[in-house]
Design a protein around this motif. Structure first.
Motif, PDB file in Angstrom:
ATOM      1  N   ARG A   1      36.707  45.594  27.757  1.00 53.60           N
ATOM      2  CA  ARG A   1      36.820  47.057  27.699  1.00 53.60           C
ATOM      3  C   ARG A   1      36.246  47.712  28.957  1.00 53.60           C
ATOM      4  O   ARG A   1      35.381  48.566  28.902  1.00 53.60           O
ATOM      5  N   ARG A   2      36.813  47.279  30.104  1.00 54.63           N
ATOM      6  CA  ARG A   2      36.361  47.885  31.347  1.00 54.63           C
ATOM      7  C   ARG A   2      37.369  47.656  32.474  1.00 54.63           C
ATOM      8  O   ARG A   2      38.175  46.738  32.435  1.00 54.63           O
ATOM      9  N   PHE A   3      37.294  48.533  33.467  1.00 52.49           N
ATOM     10  CA  PHE A   3      38.014  48.370  34.725  1.00 52.49           C
ATOM     11  C   PHE A   3      37.018  47.708  35.669  1.00 52.49           C
ATOM     12  O   PHE A   3      35.864  48.128  35.743  1.00 52.49           O
ATOM     13  N   GLU A   4      37.471  46.690  36.401  1.00 49.94           N
ATOM     14  CA  GLU A   4      36.563  45.925  37.247  1.00 49.94           C
ATOM     15  C   GLU A   4      37.031  45.892  38.694  1.00 49.94           C
ATOM     16  O   GLU A   4      38.223  45.783  38.960  1.00 49.94           O
ATOM     17  N   LEU A   5      36.068  45.951  39.584  1.00 47.01           N
ATOM     18  CA  LEU A   5      36.326  45.850  41.015  1.00 47.01           C
ATOM     19  C   LEU A   5      35.310  44.856  41.582  1.00 47.01           C
ATOM     20  O   LEU A   5      34.097  45.091  41.496  1.00 47.01           O
ATOM     21  N   THR A   6      35.801  43.743  42.108  1.00 46.55           N
ATOM     22  CA  THR A   6      34.927  42.726  42.679  1.00 46.55           C
ATOM     23  C   THR A   6      34.933  42.841  44.198  1.00 46.55           C
ATOM     24  O   THR A   6      35.996  42.817  44.825  1.00 46.55           O
ATOM     25  N   VAL A   7      33.746  42.995  44.755  1.00 41.91           N
ATOM     26  CA  VAL A   7      33.576  43.128  46.202  1.00 41.91           C
ATOM     27  C   VAL A   7      32.408  42.250  46.620  1.00 41.91           C
ATOM     28  O   VAL A   7      31.310  42.361  46.061  1.00 41.91           O
TER      29      VAL A   7
ATOM     30  N   HIS B   1      30.235  40.708  44.013  1.00 47.73           N
ATOM     31  CA  HIS B   1      29.593  41.600  43.044  1.00 47.73           C
ATOM     32  C   HIS B   1      30.676  42.334  42.259  1.00 47.73           C
ATOM     33  O   HIS B   1      31.700  42.724  42.826  1.00 47.73           O
ATOM     34  N   VAL B   2      30.421  42.557  40.960  1.00 45.30           N
ATOM     35  CA  VAL B   2      31.400  43.249  40.117  1.00 45.30           C
ATOM     36  C   VAL B   2      30.882  44.630  39.745  1.00 45.30           C
ATOM     37  O   VAL B   2      29.826  44.778  39.126  1.00 45.30           O
ATOM     38  N   ALA B   3      31.645  45.646  40.132  1.00 42.82           N
ATOM     39  CA  ALA B   3      31.406  47.019  39.703  1.00 42.82           C
ATOM     40  C   ALA B   3      32.406  47.293  38.592  1.00 42.82           C
ATOM     41  O   ALA B   3      33.503  46.731  38.595  1.00 42.82           O
ATOM     42  N   TYR B   4      32.026  48.137  37.643  1.00 46.34           N
ATOM     43  CA  TYR B   4      32.966  48.393  36.549  1.00 46.34           C
ATOM     44  C   TYR B   4      32.774  49.748  35.892  1.00 46.34           C
ATOM     45  O   TYR B   4      31.717  50.356  35.996  1.00 46.34           O
ATOM     46  N   GLU B   5      33.842  50.174  35.226  1.00 45.66           N
ATOM     47  CA  GLU B   5      33.857  51.379  34.404  1.00 45.66           C
ATOM     48  C   GLU B   5      34.114  50.919  32.974  1.00 45.66           C
ATOM     49  O   GLU B   5      35.181  50.387  32.673  1.00 45.66           O
ATOM     50  N   GLU B   6      33.134  51.101  32.124  1.00 47.42           N
ATOM     51  CA  GLU B   6      33.239  50.677  30.728  1.00 47.42           C
ATOM     52  C   GLU B   6      33.927  51.775  29.918  1.00 47.42           C
ATOM     53  O   GLU B   6      33.650  52.963  30.121  1.00 47.42           O
ATOM     54  N   PHE B   7      34.793  51.365  29.000  1.00 48.18           N
ATOM     55  CA  PHE B   7      35.519  52.351  28.202  1.00 48.18           C
ATOM     56  C   PHE B   7      35.625  51.933  26.748  1.00 48.18           C
ATOM     57  O   PHE B   7      35.364  50.790  26.379  1.00 48.18           O
ATOM     58  N   GLU B   8      36.030  52.901  25.944  1.00 49.09           N
ATOM     59  CA  GLU B   8      36.292  52.678  24.529  1.00 49.09           C
ATOM     60  C   GLU B   8      37.521  53.516  24.181  1.00 49.09           C
ATOM     61  O   GLU B   8      37.587  54.691  24.534  1.00 49.09           O
TER      62      GLU B   8
ATOM     63  N   HIS C   1      30.363  54.270  30.816  1.00 49.20           N
ATOM     64  CA  HIS C   1      29.322  53.900  31.772  1.00 49.20           C
ATOM     65  C   HIS C   1      29.961  53.396  33.063  1.00 49.20           C
ATOM     66  O   HIS C   1      30.875  52.583  33.022  1.00 49.20           O
ATOM     67  N   THR C   2      29.472  53.878  34.186  1.00 54.81           N
ATOM     68  CA  THR C   2      29.908  53.401  35.496  1.00 54.81           C
ATOM     69  C   THR C   2      28.785  52.549  36.072  1.00 54.81           C
ATOM     70  O   THR C   2      27.657  53.026  36.194  1.00 54.81           O
ATOM     71  N   VAL C   3      29.111  51.311  36.416  1.00 53.87           N
ATOM     72  CA  VAL C   3      28.097  50.389  36.940  1.00 53.87           C
ATOM     73  C   VAL C   3      28.510  49.915  38.332  1.00 53.87           C
ATOM     74  O   VAL C   3      29.594  49.357  38.505  1.00 53.87           O
ATOM     75  N   VAL C   4      27.644  50.177  39.303  1.00 51.95           N
ATOM     76  CA  VAL C   4      27.850  49.695  40.670  1.00 51.95           C
ATOM     77  C   VAL C   4      26.574  48.947  41.057  1.00 51.95           C
ATOM     78  O   VAL C   4      25.500  49.543  41.103  1.00 51.95           O
ATOM     79  N   PRO C   5      26.687  47.644  41.313  1.00 54.88           N
ATOM     80  CA  PRO C   5      25.500  46.880  41.706  1.00 54.88           C
ATOM     81  C   PRO C   5      24.857  47.479  42.967  1.00 54.88           C
ATOM     82  O   PRO C   5      25.554  48.011  43.836  1.00 54.88           O
TER      83      PRO C   5
END
Length: 91
Positions: A13-19, A22-29, A39-43
């Motif tokens: 349940r998220r959009f993921e971007l690997t750079v 490292h994985v950044a993501y936008e969590e959704f429901e 939640h937006t997570v950027v390492p």
């Protein structure tokens, strides 16, 4: 900013971007007729590169393309929508 593709990971349940490993993501429901962005997570290693904004833009464009209403539970998503009025109609 990076041109790496953003992936929809429906199982997580998220959009993921690997750079750079490292994985950044936008969590959704999902909810009937809409999608809540939780939640937006950027390492820390990726901060300051526009990755959070790129994830949010992608997530909002996805909602628009799918005809979904958006509930911005994440403050970063809410602020992004406030700064980009073209997304106000999704609320």
């Amino acid at each position: 900013m990076t041109n790496a593709p953003i992936a929809l990971n429906e199982a997580a349940r998220r959009f993921e971007l690997t750079v750079d490993g490292h994985v950044a993501y936008e969590e959704f429901e999902r909810f009937p007729g809409g999608i809540a962005y939780l939640h937006t997570v950027v390492p820390p290693a990726l901060e300051g590169r526009g990755i959070g904004s790129r994830l949010v833009k992608h997530a909002l464009d996805y909602a628009a393309a799918e005809g979904l209403k958006v509930r911005p539970d994440c403050s970063f998503v809410k602020t992004y929508i406030d700064r980009h009025p073209e997304y106000q109609g999704l609320l």
